[in-house]
Structure formats: structure tokens, C-alpha cells
Design a protein around this motif. Sequence first.
Motif, PDB file in Angstrom:
ATOM      1  N   ALA A  44       0.815  -1.212   0.000  1.00  0.00           N
ATOM      2  CA  ALA A  44       0.000   0.000   0.000  1.00  0.00           C
ATOM      3  C   ALA A  44       0.854   1.270   0.000  1.00  0.00           C
ATOM      4  O   ALA A  44       0.442   2.292  -0.533  1.00  0.00           O
ATOM      5  CB  ALA A  44      -0.922   0.013   1.214  1.00  0.00           C
ATOM      6  N   THR A  54      -2.546  -0.918  -4.400  1.00  0.00           N
ATOM      7  CA  THR A  54      -3.746  -0.096  -4.280  1.00  0.00           C
ATOM      8  C   THR A  54      -3.875   0.832  -5.481  1.00  0.00           C
ATOM      9  O   THR A  54      -2.930   1.066  -6.208  1.00  0.00           O
ATOM     10  CB  THR A  54      -3.696   0.739  -2.985  1.00  0.00           C
ATOM     11  OG1 THR A  54      -2.510   1.515  -2.987  1.00  0.00           O
ATOM     12  CG2 THR A  54      -3.739  -0.140  -1.763  1.00  0.00           C
ATOM     13  N   TYR A  56      -6.402   2.105  -8.944  1.00  0.00           N
ATOM     14  CA  TYR A  56      -7.386   1.648  -9.929  1.00  0.00           C
ATOM     15  C   TYR A  56      -6.756   0.617 -10.861  1.00  0.00           C
ATOM     16  O   TYR A  56      -5.621   0.784 -11.302  1.00  0.00           O
ATOM     17  CB  TYR A  56      -7.905   2.831 -10.744  1.00  0.00           C
ATOM     18  CG  TYR A  56      -8.817   3.721  -9.954  1.00  0.00           C
ATOM     19  CD1 TYR A  56     -10.183   3.478  -9.912  1.00  0.00           C
ATOM     20  CD2 TYR A  56      -8.324   4.803  -9.241  1.00  0.00           C
ATOM     21  CE1 TYR A  56     -11.030   4.278  -9.175  1.00  0.00           C
ATOM     22  CE2 TYR A  56      -9.158   5.612  -8.502  1.00  0.00           C
ATOM     23  CZ  TYR A  56     -10.515   5.350  -8.474  1.00  0.00           C
ATOM     24  OH  TYR A  56     -11.350   6.146  -7.744  1.00  0.00           O
ATOM     25  N   ARG A  74     -11.216  -0.770  -7.789  1.00  0.00           N
ATOM     26  CA  ARG A  74     -10.620   0.299  -6.997  1.00  0.00           C
ATOM     27  C   ARG A  74     -10.227  -0.325  -5.665  1.00  0.00           C
ATOM     28  O   ARG A  74     -11.070  -0.817  -4.918  1.00  0.00           O
ATOM     29  CB  ARG A  74     -11.616   1.433  -6.778  1.00  0.00           C
ATOM     30  CG  ARG A  74     -11.079   2.549  -5.900  1.00  0.00           C
ATOM     31  CD  ARG A  74     -12.124   3.619  -5.605  1.00  0.00           C
ATOM     32  NE  ARG A  74     -13.439   3.107  -5.305  1.00  0.00           N
ATOM     33  CZ  ARG A  74     -13.855   2.725  -4.089  1.00  0.00           C
ATOM     34  NH1 ARG A  74     -13.044   2.748  -3.082  1.00  0.00           N
ATOM     35  NH2 ARG A  74     -15.091   2.286  -3.918  1.00  0.00           N
ATOM     36  N   ASN A  76      -8.231   0.080  -1.955  1.00  0.00           N
ATOM     37  CA  ASN A  76      -7.743   1.037  -0.956  1.00  0.00           C
ATOM     38  C   ASN A  76      -7.154   0.298   0.231  1.00  0.00           C
ATOM     39  O   ASN A  76      -7.612  -0.794   0.584  1.00  0.00           O
ATOM     40  CB  ASN A  76      -8.885   1.920  -0.438  1.00  0.00           C
ATOM     41  CG  ASN A  76      -9.559   2.700  -1.530  1.00  0.00           C
ATOM     42  OD1 ASN A  76      -8.906   3.235  -2.406  1.00  0.00           O
ATOM     43  ND2 ASN A  76     -10.876   2.748  -1.483  1.00  0.00           N
ATOM     44  N   TYR A  77      -6.186   0.919   0.880  1.00  0.00           N
ATOM     45  CA  TYR A  77      -5.649   0.399   2.130  1.00  0.00           C
ATOM     46  C   TYR A  77      -6.605   0.801   3.242  1.00  0.00           C
ATOM     47  O   TYR A  77      -7.006   1.960   3.349  1.00  0.00           O
ATOM     48  CB  TYR A  77      -4.256   0.988   2.374  1.00  0.00           C
ATOM     49  CG  TYR A  77      -3.666   0.638   3.708  1.00  0.00           C
ATOM     50  CD1 TYR A  77      -3.377  -0.677   4.028  1.00  0.00           C
ATOM     51  CD2 TYR A  77      -3.384   1.610   4.645  1.00  0.00           C
ATOM     52  CE1 TYR A  77      -2.822  -1.004   5.240  1.00  0.00           C
ATOM     53  CE2 TYR A  77      -2.827   1.290   5.860  1.00  0.00           C
ATOM     54  CZ  TYR A  77      -2.543  -0.013   6.157  1.00  0.00           C
ATOM     55  OH  TYR A  77      -1.994  -0.337   7.359  1.00  0.00           O
ATOM     56  N   ASN A  78      -7.023  -0.139   4.079  1.00  0.00           N
ATOM     57  CA  ASN A  78      -7.967   0.119   5.159  1.00  0.00           C
ATOM     58  C   ASN A  78      -7.282  -0.163   6.479  1.00  0.00           C
ATOM     59  O   ASN A  78      -7.145  -1.313   6.880  1.00  0.00           O
ATOM     60  CB  ASN A  78      -9.207  -0.752   4.994  1.00  0.00           C
ATOM     61  CG  ASN A  78     -10.262  -0.455   6.039  1.00  0.00           C
ATOM     62  OD1 ASN A  78     -10.138   0.483   6.807  1.00  0.00           O
ATOM     63  ND2 ASN A  78     -11.302  -1.257   6.065  1.00  0.00           N
ATOM     64  N   GLY A  89     -12.473  -1.810  -1.245  1.00  0.00           N
ATOM     65  CA  GLY A  89     -12.656  -1.097  -2.501  1.00  0.00           C
ATOM     66  C   GLY A  89     -13.961  -1.459  -3.170  1.00  0.00           C
ATOM     67  O   GLY A  89     -14.882  -1.968  -2.539  1.00  0.00           O
TER      68      GLY A  89
END
Length: 117
Positions: A44, A54, A56, A74, A76-78, A89
Motif C-alpha cells: 500500500a 492499491t 485503480y 478500486r 484502498n488500504y484500510n 474497494g
Amino acid sequence: METERARLWWRTTGPWQRGTVVVALLAALIAVVLALRTVFAPWAFPLPGQPRLTGYWQGEISYSKTDSRRVLLRLNYNENCDSVCGMTGGMKVCGAGKDASGDVSGDVRNWRGTDSQ
């Protein structure tokens, strides 16, 4: 003895020196947090020039020889997750007369974000 010396220094220095010390401590704390993110989630927060998981992504899925559909992801780092979901995502599959969309979440298999162990 050391804490007493530090208190004396803090009282006798000017506001510019104290402000410089506070700013330097905050900058060091931010640098440590960024370094830890790079160490524990390099997929990430990669080093410059390294690939990133991470963002698109797009590609095509072939359902049959004549039916291929475009897929958009898409990722994302959570960092605010209680269980196994370091990545979240959304996804969208386009084609076949109707678009399908949904959410994705999960954990990266290993720290590099690759399939190999």
C-alpha cells in the motif's frame, strides 16, 4: 538529575528554541509512522519505484470465446478494520447488456502483496 536538567533547560530557553524542538519531535514522529507503514504494508505504501497494489485496475474477463467483459477495480488500504480486511474497494463489471457493481474487501496474502509465499 537528568529530568531536572531538562526542566531547567526548558525554562531557560527562548520560545524559538522550544518551538524548534517541538517541530523536530513532531517531524520525527511523522517519519517513524511513515516508515512503519512502508515496513508493514509495502503493497500500500511502497518505496519509490516499487509497484503498488492499491489504486485503480482494469482488465477483461472471458466468460466464453465470444463473451469478454471489462472489469474495473478500486483498491484502498484500510487501516481502520477490526478483522481481516486490510484492503477494501469497489468493482464494476461492464457488458452483457447490464453492468454489475459491488464492494470488495480482504487481506493481502503476504506482506509483499504477491501470490508467492
